[in-house]
Design a protein around this motif. Sequence first.
Motif, PDB file in Angstrom:
ATOM      1  N   ARG B  45       0.834  -1.214   0.000  1.00  0.00           N
ATOM      2  CA  ARG B  45       0.000   0.000   0.000  1.00  0.00           C
ATOM      3  C   ARG B  45       0.869   1.266   0.000  1.00  0.00           C
ATOM      4  NH1 ARG B  45      -5.344  -0.293   0.851  1.00  0.00           N
ATOM      5  NH2 ARG B  45      -5.402   1.750   1.840  1.00  0.00           N
ATOM      6  N   LEU B  48       1.909   1.689  -3.550  1.00  0.00           N
ATOM      7  CA  LEU B  48       0.797   2.089  -4.423  1.00  0.00           C
ATOM      8  C   LEU B  48       0.315   3.510  -4.114  1.00  0.00           C
ATOM      9  CD1 LEU B  48      -1.256  -1.242  -4.452  1.00  0.00           C
ATOM     10  CD2 LEU B  48       0.059  -0.278  -6.341  1.00  0.00           C
ATOM     11  N   LEU B  50      -1.312   4.386  -1.433  1.00  0.00           N
ATOM     12  CA  LEU B  50      -2.612   4.361  -0.749  1.00  0.00           C
ATOM     13  C   LEU B  50      -2.482   4.628   0.744  1.00  0.00           C
ATOM     14  CD1 LEU B  50      -4.170   1.266  -2.560  1.00  0.00           C
ATOM     15  CD2 LEU B  50      -4.698   3.682  -2.927  1.00  0.00           C
ATOM     16  N   ARG B  66       1.174   3.070 -11.569  1.00  0.00           N
ATOM     17  CA  ARG B  66       1.061   1.846 -10.786  1.00  0.00           C
ATOM     18  C   ARG B  66      -0.107   1.013 -11.286  1.00  0.00           C
ATOM     19  NH1 ARG B  66       1.957   6.547  -7.692  1.00  0.00           N
ATOM     20  NH2 ARG B  66       3.461   6.316  -6.000  1.00  0.00           N
ATOM     21  N   ALA B  67       0.001  -0.280 -11.084  1.00  0.00           N
ATOM     22  CA  ALA B  67      -1.135  -1.178 -11.342  1.00  0.00           C
ATOM     23  C   ALA B  67      -1.098  -2.265 -10.266  1.00  0.00           C
ATOM     24  CB  ALA B  67      -1.031  -1.795 -12.727  1.00  0.00           C
ATOM     25  N   ALA B  68      -2.238  -2.824  -9.957  1.00  0.00           N
ATOM     26  CA  ALA B  68      -2.246  -3.808  -8.865  1.00  0.00           C
ATOM     27  C   ALA B  68      -3.364  -4.827  -9.021  1.00  0.00           C
ATOM     28  CB  ALA B  68      -2.397  -3.075  -7.525  1.00  0.00           C
ATOM     29  N   PHE B  70      -5.283  -6.603  -6.212  1.00  0.00           N
ATOM     30  CA  PHE B  70      -5.437  -6.534  -4.762  1.00  0.00           C
ATOM     31  C   PHE B  70      -5.809  -7.919  -4.219  1.00  0.00           C
ATOM     32  CE2 PHE B  70      -6.199  -2.357  -6.444  1.00  0.00           C
ATOM     33  CZ  PHE B  70      -5.579  -1.504  -5.553  1.00  0.00           C
TER      34      PHE B  70
END
Lengths: 259, 193
Positions: B45, B48, B50, B66-68, B70
């Motif tokens: 996090r 990212l 966040l 960014r890409a994720a 989760f």
Amino acid sequence: MTSTSAAESTATLARGAVRPLAVVVFWVVVWQVSALVVGHEVLLASPGSVVVRLSELSLTADFWGTVWTSFVRIAGGFAAASVLGTLGATLAASSRVVDALVTPALAAVRSAPVVSFIILVLIWVSSDQLALVISFLMVLPIIYTNVLEGIRHRDRALLEVADVFQVPRLRRLPAVDLPAVLPFFTAACRIGVGLAWKSGIAAEVIGLAEGSIGERLYEAKILLSSADLFAWTAVIIAVSFAVEKLLVAALRHVERRLA
Amino acid sequence: MIALRGIRHRFGAQLVLDDLDLDLDEGRVTALTGPNGSGKTTLSRFLLGLSVPDTGEVRGMDGRRRAAVFQENRLCEQLSAVGNVRLVLPRSTPSSAVAADLRRAGLDDPELAKPVRDLSGGQRRRVAIVRAVLAEADLLVLDEPFTGLDALGKVQVMAWVRDRCAGQTTLLITHDLAEARWFGARVVTLARL
């Protein structure tokens, strides 16, 4: 589908249509009996005399002009409240200062008696504009509160996804924001339409707005014409009901399209 | 170089990360393993953007995309598989290209147009993976990405991800060292404090 289940569905549909009709018939009968017991048209007009009066009124151009005049003013107030309430809620959701300043003020507006506002606003604007301003003031807190609640109920996990992937705001709106907010906005509209009509007509009665439904109601009171009073009240209920149904149907359509 | 320096973070009284340094090799997969509660997801996090650590800093992420995937799928339930993936891609990306990649990840044609709420857990997971892999990103975070996939589907999706992510800086969070080896990842193990 088997023939038994088809028959059951038809019976259910029929019951669904018959029940509201039976309720209406029941209350019309109660009304008729009450009118007979009272025995005086001035005190309580019978359903028959109201229907006759309504038919007479609806044949005149003045009737439709009156309905249109009130409709434009009240719908204008409602539309303005919808737009500004939504914009205000959007601002309040992103700014604690706006939230802290606006939310208590609108809570006060919601709690204050509508008559206080009517008298106050009558000092500032002409009676022609009064219904528009009053319906705006009464609907604004409802739209604002509900939309703000909807914004706060958005899925935080999806908002994080939108942040991480840097999804532009215009693309987030239909995918993330509107599906969460629209049910709250629809609920606010359901309450708001009725309130706009109630408060708008009250403003017209007190402000004696020329050529409005409120003025006709006032005349009915002066002339002790119960039939006119009931006929115009029926018109208010019918128009308010129709507007609410149409608006909610349109919003549900948008909800379905987004879903 | 993407790097975490001097990361210290607590949840209430619980210290989760203490003076942690981590470098992510550019263009390679770094696998993060460790027991539950060791701070793997918390660390991701920070990368990212966040969350922010109590102390320490994330370096090399300014202005980078960014890409994720989760731990949860986090899909727009009302949108189709194609719609969910296209949401994070440039508008000019054709639906047919997205559909082709979804097929390669194991979705069938009838499933592509359905709202994702009508898909199975495994299919939804595939959509979440395809969304992250196709997004134009400088850092890809995969947080236990293959959870919920059956054995055969997992092999298929892992192969597709490995091909598509070759040369991309990737952080793979996993409990499965075999997954890390499959990706040829440098393995970093976190301990629970």
